[in-house]
Design a protein around this motif. Structure first.
Motif, PDB file in Angstrom:
ATOM      1  N   PHE A 110       0.482  -1.146   0.006  1.00  0.00           N
ATOM      2  CA  PHE A 110       0.374   0.088  -0.159  1.00  0.00           C
ATOM      3  C   PHE A 110       0.824   1.478  -0.195  1.00  0.00           C
ATOM      4  O   PHE A 110       0.698   2.101   0.722  1.00  0.00           O
ATOM      5  CB  PHE A 110      -1.230   0.251   0.992  1.00  0.00           C
ATOM      6  N   GLN A 145      -8.662  -0.329  -1.346  1.00  0.00           N
ATOM      7  CA  GLN A 145      -6.942  -0.649  -0.638  1.00  0.00           C
ATOM      8  C   GLN A 145      -7.320   0.514   0.369  1.00  0.00           C
ATOM      9  O   GLN A 145      -6.548  -0.140   1.110  1.00  0.00           O
ATOM     10  CB  GLN A 145      -6.219   0.666  -1.457  1.00  0.00           C
ATOM     11  N   LEU A 149      -6.469  -1.800   4.796  1.00  0.00           N
ATOM     12  CA  LEU A 149      -5.029  -1.341   5.133  1.00  0.00           C
ATOM     13  C   LEU A 149      -6.024  -0.740   6.324  1.00  0.00           C
ATOM     14  O   LEU A 149      -5.507  -0.660   7.578  1.00  0.00           O
ATOM     15  CB  LEU A 149      -4.817  -0.047   4.678  1.00  0.00           C
ATOM     16  N   TYR A 181      -0.103  -2.301  15.127  1.00  0.00           N
ATOM     17  CA  TYR A 181       0.465  -1.868  14.280  1.00  0.00           C
ATOM     18  C   TYR A 181       1.786  -1.719  14.215  1.00  0.00           C
ATOM     19  O   TYR A 181       1.951  -0.479  15.496  1.00  0.00           O
ATOM     20  CB  TYR A 181      -0.767  -1.818  12.876  1.00  0.00           C
ATOM     21  N   HIS A 193       4.062  -1.021   6.123  1.00  0.00           N
ATOM     22  CA  HIS A 193       2.964  -1.824   6.990  1.00  0.00           C
ATOM     23  C   HIS A 193       3.077  -3.319   7.851  1.00  0.00           C
ATOM     24  O   HIS A 193       2.885  -4.162   6.818  1.00  0.00           O
ATOM     25  CB  HIS A 193       1.465  -1.339   6.906  1.00  0.00           C
TER      26      HIS A 193
END
Length: 417
Positions: A110, A145, A149, A181, A193
């Motif tokens: 991403f 997208q 995420l 995360y 990520h």
């Protein structure tokens, strides 16, 4: 294993009774009970039931059969699943596989949002806005997208399980998410990520039903497993005392369903392209090209009026030997009535053949009229799609790019005895 959303009648009385007891249980305050899956496994009836976002999996007590199954409170030998199960990919060419395996990290790309997104508000709208800052991003791709995420950052929780379909050795890895995360560009900056993962088990793909593998075939990088979650949990973390589950290598009743789904998905794709990309006059050159792929000399006529002849096709080079095919094409969702068919047939000479192609269907009256005419053929949307499938390789490059398909082999269960 077969998915199920309704109780009682389809299942043995032990399952039906357990269903009834659970629906009267305080546990159902989390949401209405729903049977996810049922499987006869030796001496056990294995049942997976959901209550809202929670899942129970285990075995109704079959010993209750001796009591006639008339009393409530029958035990359910299982365990509560307090986690969700996700699937994740390591890039189109497994570029992030070393991070997954060697570093114990789930890592996604991403790069349209190449920064620490934990600082963003925990709202999908904020993630969409961040992706929209990339001028090269397709607007239609932004919600997809951004949604993935967002789930990776906020919806995946420590303790959730994850399935990684590893292309390199065709195995499925089962892991537990172990960290929040984090944004980290070290080692492989294309996958910044990340979340920590503790790998628990690895099994060959062949151990799973075709239906479960088909669910993993979704094109998304990150998604939640829903339809076959009970199968993945049972094979990777079988309940204590459950015994050995029947292997999908022995019998898999989802294979035929998956094969049919693949075929139907392809047909749906073709149908959608015909109705969107080729709606109106562009469909006429396509039909001419299709008939050329079928071995005819064919050309689209100049569009002059809506009820005219759209395509003319013939076998000989000069177009003088009968029969001459005169074709009309209608990109129309509804049913074509008898009046339109009769008007078209009035333009067909006795030695010619009229072919009416519709992306939709025909009324009963239209079909009855056509049956009485030896030189009139009606082709509905389903038959039209079938012809495109059959003669796809003979289409021109322009139209194959418009309807991009790839040949693949699927099991032919009609030939399996």
């Amino acid at each position: 294993m077969r998915p199920a959303s309704s109780p009682a009648r389809r299942f043995p009385r032990t399952v039906a009774s357990t269903w009834s007891d659970l629906n009267r249980s305080p546990a159902t305050q989390a949401g209405p009970a729903k049977i996810l899956a049922f499987e006869r496994d030796g001496a056990h009836d294995r049942l997976s039931i959901s209550f809202g976002s929670k899942i129970l999996e285990g075995f109704p007590d079959r010993s209750a059969q001796a009591d006639g199954l008339d009393h409530p409170g029958r035990p359910f030998h299982g365990r509560k699943m307090s986690y969700r199960v996700w699937a994740i990919r390591a890039g189109g060419e497994s570029e992030a596989d070393p991070l997954f395996i060697e570093n114990g990290l789930l890592a996604v790309s991403f790069l349209s949002v190449d920064r620490d997104v934990s600082a963003l508000p925990a709202q999908r709208a904020a993630f969409k806005a961040a992706f929209a800052e990339d001028r090269g991003q397709k607007p239609s791709a932004i919600p997809i997208q951004a949604g993935q995420l967002f789930r990776f950052v906020h919806e995946m929780k420590i303790g959730d399980r994850v399935v990684y379909p590893r292309k390199i050795d065709r195995t499925l890895l089962w892991g537990e998410i172990s960290t929040p995360y984090l944004y980290d560009r070290s080692t492989n900056p294309d996958f910044p990520h990340r979340r920590g993962v503790r790998w628990l088990k690895s099994l060959a793909r062949e151990e799973f039903s075709q239906g479960a593998l088909y669910e993993l075939g979704a094109t998304l990088t990150i998604f939640e497993i829903r339809n076959f979650v009970a199968e993945f949990v049972r094979r990777f973390e079988p309940p204590a005392g459950a015994g050995e589950s029947a292997s999908a290598l022995v019998e898999d009743d989802t294979q035929a369903v998956v094969a049919r789904d693949i075929v139907e998905t392809t047909r749906d794709f073709i149908s959608k392209k015909l109705k969107t990309e080729l709606k109106g006059s562009p469909i006429e050159p396509f039909v001419a090209d299709l008939f050329r792929a079928m071995g005819y000399n064919a050309h689209a006529t100049r569009a002059s009026r809506d009820d005219g002849i759209d395509v003319i096709a013939h076998r000989d080079e000069l177009g003088i030997e009968p029969p001459i095919l005169k074709i009309q094409v209608k990109a129309h969702d509804g049913n074509i009535g008898a009046d339109l068919v009769k008007s078209f047939y009035a333009m067909i000479h006795e030695r010619d053949v009229g072919i009416y192609i519709a992306t939709g269907g025909y009324t009963a009256a239209a079909r009855e009229f056509a049956r009485a005419k030896a030189n009139l053929k009606l082709i509905d949307g389903a038959e039209f799609v079938g012809l495109v499938e059959k003669y796809y390789d003979g289409l021109g490059v322009k139209f194959r790019k418009l309807i991009p398909l790839k040949r693949l082999l699927v099991p032919d269960f009609e030939q399996v005895e």
